[in-house]
Design a protein around this motif. Structure first.
Motif, PDB file in Angstrom:
ATOM      1  N   VAL A  58       0.812  -1.296  -0.095  1.00  0.00           N
ATOM      2  CA  VAL A  58       0.077   0.064   0.028  1.00  0.00           C
ATOM      3  C   VAL A  58       0.865   1.127  -0.032  1.00  0.00           C
ATOM      4  O   VAL A  58       1.788   1.435   0.893  1.00  0.00           O
ATOM      5  CB  VAL A  58      -0.963  -0.016   1.118  1.00  0.00           C
ATOM      6  CG1 VAL A  58      -1.885   1.410   1.330  1.00  0.00           C
ATOM      7  CG2 VAL A  58      -1.826  -1.343   1.271  1.00  0.00           C
ATOM      8  N   THR A  59       0.435   2.111  -1.017  1.00  0.00           N
ATOM      9  CA  THR A  59       1.460   3.435  -1.026  1.00  0.00           C
ATOM     10  C   THR A  59       0.537   4.573  -0.723  1.00  0.00           C
ATOM     11  O   THR A  59      -0.739   4.777  -1.040  1.00  0.00           O
ATOM     12  CB  THR A  59       2.053   3.688  -2.552  1.00  0.00           C
ATOM     13  OG1 THR A  59       2.717   2.195  -2.646  1.00  0.00           O
ATOM     14  CG2 THR A  59       2.587   4.810  -2.540  1.00  0.00           C
ATOM     15  N   VAL A  60       1.048   5.425   0.083  1.00  0.00           N
ATOM     16  CA  VAL A  60       0.396   6.655   0.721  1.00  0.00           C
ATOM     17  C   VAL A  60       1.007   7.820   0.345  1.00  0.00           C
ATOM     18  O   VAL A  60       2.432   7.936   0.727  1.00  0.00           O
ATOM     19  CB  VAL A  60      -0.109   6.812   2.156  1.00  0.00           C
ATOM     20  CG1 VAL A  60      -0.707   7.666   2.558  1.00  0.00           C
ATOM     21  CG2 VAL A  60      -1.147   5.408   2.509  1.00  0.00           C
ATOM     22  N   GLU A  61       0.829   8.658  -0.378  1.00  0.00           N
ATOM     23  CA  GLU A  61       1.354   9.878  -0.801  1.00  0.00           C
ATOM     24  C   GLU A  61       0.549  11.232  -0.245  1.00  0.00           C
ATOM     25  O   GLU A  61      -0.563  11.139  -0.557  1.00  0.00           O
ATOM     26  CB  GLU A  61       1.335  10.251  -2.485  1.00  0.00           C
ATOM     27  CG  GLU A  61       2.326   8.954  -2.962  1.00  0.00           C
ATOM     28  CD  GLU A  61       2.428   9.010  -4.594  1.00  0.00           C
ATOM     29  OE1 GLU A  61       2.948  10.173  -4.853  1.00  0.00           O
ATOM     30  OE2 GLU A  61       1.921   8.005  -5.004  1.00  0.00           O
ATOM     31  N   ALA A  62       1.108  12.140   0.291  1.00  0.00           N
ATOM     32  CA  ALA A  62       0.776  13.248   0.833  1.00  0.00           C
ATOM     33  C   ALA A  62       1.761  14.591   0.682  1.00  0.00           C
ATOM     34  O   ALA A  62       2.939  14.367   0.385  1.00  0.00           O
ATOM     35  CB  ALA A  62       0.447  13.047   2.277  1.00  0.00           C
ATOM     36  N   SER A  63       1.120  15.622   0.861  1.00  0.00           N
ATOM     37  CA  SER A  63       1.876  16.930   0.739  1.00  0.00           C
ATOM     38  C   SER A  63       1.855  17.518   2.171  1.00  0.00           C
ATOM     39  O   SER A  63       0.776  17.492   2.708  1.00  0.00           O
ATOM     40  CB  SER A  63       1.450  17.687  -0.333  1.00  0.00           C
ATOM     41  OG  SER A  63       1.440  17.223  -1.563  1.00  0.00           O
ATOM     42  N   ILE A  64       2.877  18.124   2.487  1.00  0.00           N
ATOM     43  CA  ILE A  64       2.997  19.273   3.823  1.00  0.00           C
ATOM     44  C   ILE A  64       3.192  20.449   3.131  1.00  0.00           C
ATOM     45  O   ILE A  64       4.223  20.753   2.709  1.00  0.00           O
ATOM     46  CB  ILE A  64       3.974  18.474   4.687  1.00  0.00           C
ATOM     47  CG1 ILE A  64       3.928  16.936   4.806  1.00  0.00           C
ATOM     48  CG2 ILE A  64       4.085  19.250   6.106  1.00  0.00           C
ATOM     49  CD1 ILE A  64       5.039  16.428   5.540  1.00  0.00           C
ATOM     50  N   VAL A  65       2.228  21.455   3.952  1.00  0.00           N
ATOM     51  CA  VAL A  65       2.225  22.565   3.501  1.00  0.00           C
ATOM     52  C   VAL A  65       2.370  23.620   4.541  1.00  0.00           C
ATOM     53  O   VAL A  65       1.685  23.258   5.658  1.00  0.00           O
ATOM     54  CB  VAL A  65       1.008  22.860   2.719  1.00  0.00           C
ATOM     55  CG1 VAL A  65       1.111  24.673   2.291  1.00  0.00           C
ATOM     56  CG2 VAL A  65       0.723  22.126   1.614  1.00  0.00           C
ATOM     57  N   ASN A  66       3.620  24.535   4.508  1.00  0.00           N
ATOM     58  CA  ASN A  66       3.722  25.658   5.639  1.00  0.00           C
ATOM     59  C   ASN A  66       2.465  26.578   5.596  1.00  0.00           C
ATOM     60  O   ASN A  66       2.937  27.407   4.496  1.00  0.00           O
ATOM     61  CB  ASN A  66       4.885  26.114   5.802  1.00  0.00           C
ATOM     62  CG  ASN A  66       5.388  26.951   6.811  1.00  0.00           C
ATOM     63  OD1 ASN A  66       4.449  27.523   7.514  1.00  0.00           O
ATOM     64  ND2 ASN A  66       6.752  27.043   7.274  1.00  0.00           N
ATOM     65  N   VAL A  67       1.555  26.655   6.112  1.00  0.00           N
ATOM     66  CA  VAL A  67       0.456  27.569   6.267  1.00  0.00           C
ATOM     67  C   VAL A  67       0.731  28.617   7.208  1.00  0.00           C
ATOM     68  O   VAL A  67      -0.200  29.645   7.611  1.00  0.00           O
ATOM     69  CB  VAL A  67      -0.745  26.992   6.506  1.00  0.00           C
ATOM     70  CG1 VAL A  67      -1.260  25.965   5.295  1.00  0.00           C
ATOM     71  CG2 VAL A  67      -0.919  26.303   7.582  1.00  0.00           C
ATOM     72  N   GLY A  68       1.847  28.665   8.076  1.00  0.00           N
ATOM     73  CA  GLY A  68       2.127  29.675   9.041  1.00  0.00           C
ATOM     74  C   GLY A  68       2.977  30.793   8.495  1.00  0.00           C
ATOM     75  O   GLY A  68       3.139  31.072   7.430  1.00  0.00           O
ATOM     76  N   ASP A  69       3.500  31.718   9.700  1.00  0.00           N
ATOM     77  CA  ASP A  69       4.156  32.697   9.212  1.00  0.00           C
ATOM     78  C   ASP A  69       5.709  32.581   9.702  1.00  0.00           C
ATOM     79  O   ASP A  69       6.462  33.806   9.684  1.00  0.00           O
ATOM     80  CB  ASP A  69       3.593  34.229  10.094  1.00  0.00           C
ATOM     81  CG  ASP A  69       3.721  33.874  11.522  1.00  0.00           C
ATOM     82  OD1 ASP A  69       4.130  32.649  11.899  1.00  0.00           O
ATOM     83  OD2 ASP A  69       3.174  34.679  12.464  1.00  0.00           O
ATOM     84  N   ARG A  70       6.074  31.478   9.955  1.00  0.00           N
ATOM     85  CA  ARG A  70       7.569  31.324  10.147  1.00  0.00           C
ATOM     86  C   ARG A  70       7.902  30.014   9.951  1.00  0.00           C
ATOM     87  O   ARG A  70       7.097  28.938   9.555  1.00  0.00           O
ATOM     88  CB  ARG A  70       7.785  31.376  11.638  1.00  0.00           C
ATOM     89  CG  ARG A  70       6.936  30.343  12.570  1.00  0.00           C
ATOM     90  CD  ARG A  70       7.106  30.568  13.948  1.00  0.00           C
ATOM     91  NE  ARG A  70       6.173  31.442  14.410  1.00  0.00           N
ATOM     92  CZ  ARG A  70       5.805  32.084  15.570  1.00  0.00           C
ATOM     93  NH1 ARG A  70       6.295  31.365  16.593  1.00  0.00           N
ATOM     94  NH2 ARG A  70       4.761  33.013  15.959  1.00  0.00           N
ATOM     95  N   PRO A  71       9.267  29.648   9.683  1.00  0.00           N
ATOM     96  CA  PRO A  71       9.909  28.574   9.109  1.00  0.00           C
ATOM     97  C   PRO A  71       9.551  27.269  10.247  1.00  0.00           C
ATOM     98  O   PRO A  71       9.431  27.593  11.421  1.00  0.00           O
ATOM     99  CB  PRO A  71      11.487  28.824   8.984  1.00  0.00           C
ATOM    100  CG  PRO A  71      11.668  30.224   8.745  1.00  0.00           C
ATOM    101  CD  PRO A  71      10.405  30.741   9.697  1.00  0.00           C
ATOM    102  N   VAL A  72       9.554  26.202   9.802  1.00  0.00           N
ATOM    103  CA  VAL A  72       9.613  24.982  10.625  1.00  0.00           C
ATOM    104  C   VAL A  72      10.612  24.084  10.466  1.00  0.00           C
ATOM    105  O   VAL A  72      10.847  23.646   9.179  1.00  0.00           O
ATOM    106  CB  VAL A  72       8.141  24.255  10.424  1.00  0.00           C
ATOM    107  CG1 VAL A  72       8.151  23.066  11.367  1.00  0.00           C
ATOM    108  CG2 VAL A  72       6.803  25.200  10.486  1.00  0.00           C
ATOM    109  N   ASN A  73      11.171  23.834  11.406  1.00  0.00           N
ATOM    110  CA  ASN A  73      12.466  22.994  11.396  1.00  0.00           C
ATOM    111  C   ASN A  73      12.069  21.636  11.708  1.00  0.00           C
ATOM    112  O   ASN A  73      11.205  21.265  12.527  1.00  0.00           O
ATOM    113  CB  ASN A  73      13.665  23.608  12.230  1.00  0.00           C
ATOM    114  CG  ASN A  73      13.763  24.987  11.884  1.00  0.00           C
ATOM    115  OD1 ASN A  73      14.472  25.435  10.837  1.00  0.00           O
ATOM    116  ND2 ASN A  73      13.418  25.866  12.724  1.00  0.00           N
TER     117      ASN A  73
END
Length: 782
Positions: A58-73
């Motif tokens: 089973v393959t699961v593909e997703a996208s992660i989007v930064n919707v905030g106002d600062r970088p995420v590490n």
């Protein structure tokens, strides 16, 4: 008292605890912050439906989007799985904000290259075998509908590590393929097996399946236009897009055309399980569009009118629908998806009949088919006691309606009798709501309990598609679930995309082909349900927050009564063939559109009031279109029996029967002219009156329908009578008698040879300056 050396030891221990505590905590397991920094969007699941012939991975593909106002590490993500759903209410509750317990990691966190800047998007992919002897697998070896979750952690700038986002979706599993892809043998779901044994579903108790395929739209016709008005007006031109290739209504029609074709459905199982549920208001609108139409120039409904762009699309779509309906089951939805509970509260039998049985006649007329009778579908509202009273009055035998359910209770899906006339065939509200969530504009039915409304509307279209497929399959995958009949009834205004519609029909075909389900044609369902024995049981209780205000009900009640009284007085235009019923029908339809459940719940009453203002204004104009023409001067009656000349103007498109009300002073008698039929245009009328006095006076003239409803404005006429009544009669009689007496005397004297005094010349009177004549002159003395 603590010794100084003891205090130093305690200080060292505290420092060590502060340093080691983060390491002792589960990595990146802090609570999700209130501020949203990331969003996860499911892109694709392969396979979207697992069966015994599927790939074992089973393959699961997703996208992660930064919707905030600062970088995420330090962004990381992992896939988690929960136990299969034990009830259909889980289709909704697994999507709520607090439903994070019960998920177990499938594998470790995967690192996402970063940091992830604001607005930046990153992809993640998980590949796990469905079954494996190793630890890293989904661990699924039984059919069912399994909740999966993509969990994303990260560290925002100026923040600490935390769980920042997740997305949940369902993975339906009809059967478990061999872990190696090379099956050794096959076994049932309850047998003890190894990973290379194919697990097949239990088909000993298949579900009898019926699905309503809705073709509907929210009302588009501009309110307040009577019949015969051309060209028609729509409130916008969105319907042109929906009917065109790639549009919502085109996708609904195209997918079912393909899926039920002889090549795709050679045995006819899918065709037998489906039935087109058509809104007659959509057919009326599309049919009107085929002759050209106008829309406002601006998207907000303002501006000058311009020609619409959907005429060709309407012609093509309606022609395709007629061909499809000719070979499929067709049933009518309530007209304009109107709220039957509200219609019953209005108390107008004509509106009630038109919303139900009249809807069936319209579908037959516009599609050239014979739609199912004796059925009412509650697609977006519950079967309430008021709605049941309407069905009892109109002779409905079967109602397809949602069952009552909450997060803590499962719905009762057993068919039962709810009155001596009506039996109900319920459908699962959680399944229907999950289907309604498909598309770019998810629909939440008004009957759904608030505990089943998820608070995570940001799920992607792919996630909602997975949930819908799981909802379709759940009952078939649970052989112990009762009953073994299933009705799938998406909300009428279903906003599916082509991919969504294809996925649903593919799931149905898979169910029917696998033996987990068999078709239950809707005519058979109606026949079985209509003959259920009693005694009747009460209808389910539902929240009433979606009910229309009493002010809306009162306005429609008043308008429908006035319109009904006017319609009863209207006739048929001999030149155009337009009947009075057809002339006022669009206004009755507007009243039903004002009660449409397709309108947004938060503005439902406001939209209804705005539509009814237009309808009320038009009804007032119709009553004012029949007028008495005021000459502006005064009439003079030559005799006491001179008729009163009147002129009428009828600006309606059809004839109308009226009665006159003439109010004059004492001494004036008005003859009864009975009912008058005024054709469109002008008509002079002479009213017989009798006046027994001589003077100037005023007469008030009004016109009304035979039922007593006033039309137009009353007119005051100024009259002058030269009649003397009885005095003039006796004066004339005496004068006539005197003249006859004098004439007879003269003739008598001449007959006897004696001159009458009236024949003698007057004596000469010079002083009177009478002229003298000689004997020779004519008239002189002998």
């Amino acid at each position: 008292m603590i010794h100084p050396r003891g205090r130093s030891v305690w200080a060292v221990l505290v420092v060590l605890l502060l340093v080691l505590a983060p390491a002792a905590l589960p990595p990146r397991a802090a609570a999700e912050p209130e501020t949203q920094f990331l969003r996860v969007e499911l892109s694709r699941v392969t396979p979207e439906l697992v069966d015994t012939a599927s790939d074992p991975t089973v393959t699961v593909e997703a996208s992660i989007v930064n919707v905030g106002d600062r970088p995420v590490n330090d962004v990381v993500a992992r896939l988690e799985r929960a136990q299969p759903l034990a009830a259909t209410t889980g289709l909704r509750t697994t999507l709520t904000e607090v439903a994070t317990t019960g998920y177990e990691p499938v594998g470790p966190f995967l690192d996402i290259p970063g940091p992830l800047q604001p607005g930046e998007r990153a992809s993640v992919r998980f590949d796990y075998p469905l079954r494996s002897v190793g630890a890293e697998s989904l661990g699924i070896d039984h059919p069912g509908v399994y909740p999966l979750l993509v969990n994303v952690n990260g560290t925002p700038d100026f923040g600490s590590p935390a769980r920042l986002a997740d997305t949940r979706f369902l993975l339906p599993v009809l059967g478990a393929p061999s872990a190696s892809g090379d099956p050794e043998s096959f076994a049932g779901p309850d047998d003890a097996t190894g990973p290379d044994v194919v697990i097949v579903p239990d088909t000993t108790r298949p579900v009898r399946l019926t699905m309503l395929w809705p073709l509907a739209d929210r009302p588009r016709l501009a309110p307040g236009l009577p019949g015969g008005a051309t060209p028609i007006r729509l409130i916008d031109d969105e319907l042109a897009t929906e009917l065109s290739p790639g549009g919502r209504l085109d996708a609904l029609l195209s997918t079912v055309e393909f899926a039920t074709a002889a090549e795709s459905d050679p045995d006819g199982d899918l065709t037998g399980a489906l039935c087109l549920a058509v809104d007659p208001d959509l057919l009326v609108t599309v049919n009107a569009m085929t002759g050209g139409y106008l829309v406002p120039a601006n998207p907000d409904g303002t501006g000058d009118l311009r020609p619409g762009t959907g005429e060709a699309a309407a012609v093509a779509w309606l022609d395709r629908l007629r061909k499809l309906a000719d070979r499929m089951c067709v049933t009518a939805l309530p007209y304009a998806q109107t709220d039957l509970d509200a219609v019953q509260r209005v108390g107008d039998d004509q509106l009630s009949a038109f919303a139900t049985t009249g809807a069936e006649d319209l579908v037959d007329q516009l599609l050239g088919v014979t739609s199912l009778r004796g059925l009412t579908v509650f697609g977006d509202g519950p079967l309430t006691p008021d709605a049941l009273a309407l069905l009892n009055h109109n002779g409905t035998a079967v109602a397809i309606a949602p069952a009552s359910a909450t997060a803590e209770s499962t719905p009762d899906l057993g068919r039962r009798r709810v009155s001596d006339q009506v039996a109900v065939a319920p459908f699962d509200p959680s399944v229907a709501a999950t289907l309604g969530a498909l598309g770019d504009q998810p629909v939440t039915p008004g009957y759904l309990d608030t505990s089943l409304v998820p608070d995570r509307p940001e799920s992607s279209a792919a996630a909602r598609r997975q949930d819908a497929v799981g909802a379709v399959l759940w009952q078939s995958l649970h052989p112990d679930a009762e009953p073994r009949d299933q009705i799938l009834a998406p909300p009428p205004n279903w906003g599916v995309s082509p991919d969504d519609a294809t996925a649903v029909l593919r799931a149905l075909s898979t169910l029917l082909g696998s033996g987990l389900a068999t078709p239950l044609p809707l005519p058979n369902l109606i026949a079985e349900t209509a003959t259920l024995p009693g005694p009747p049981t009460p209808v389910d209780e539902f929240p009433t927050a979606a009910r229309f205000d009493d002010s809306v009900i009162g306005a429609i009640s008043d308008q429908s009564a006035r319109l009904r009284g006017l319609t009863e007085a209207l006739g048929t235009n001999a030149q155009t063939g337009l009947t009075g019923q057809a002339y006022t029908a669009p206004l009755r339809e507007d009243m039903l559109r004002a009660l449409s459940q397709s309108q947004p719940l938060d503005d439902r009453n406001g939209r209804a009031h705005r539509a009814l203002q237009s309808v009320g204004g038009t009804i007032a104009d119709l009553f004012g279109a029949v007028q008495i023409i005021n000459p502006g001067g005064s009439y003079t009656l030559a005799t006491e029996r001179s008729p009163l000349p009147l002129a009428f103007r009828n600006d309606l498109a059809v004839p109308i029967r009226v009665r006159l009300l003439v109010d004059g002073p004492p001494g004036m008698t008005v003859g009864d002219v009975g009912e008058l039929e005024l054709p469109p245009g002008f008509l002079p009328v002479k009213v017989p009156i009798e006046v027994h006095f001589t003077q100037r006076f005023a007469v008030d003239v009004a016109v009304q329908t035979p039922g007593g409803l006033p039309l137009g404005e009353p007119v005051r006429l100024s009259l002058h009578s030269n009649a003397y009544g009885k005095v003039l009669f006796f004066v004339t009689l005496v004068a006539g008698a005197t003249l006859a007496l004098l004439t007879g005397r003269r003739l008598w004297h001449r007959f006897r040879g004696r001159p009458d005094r009236a024949d003698l010349e007057p004596p000469e009177a010079d002083h009177l300056h009478w002229p003298h004549r000689t004997p020779e002159e004519p008239g002189g003395k002998p």
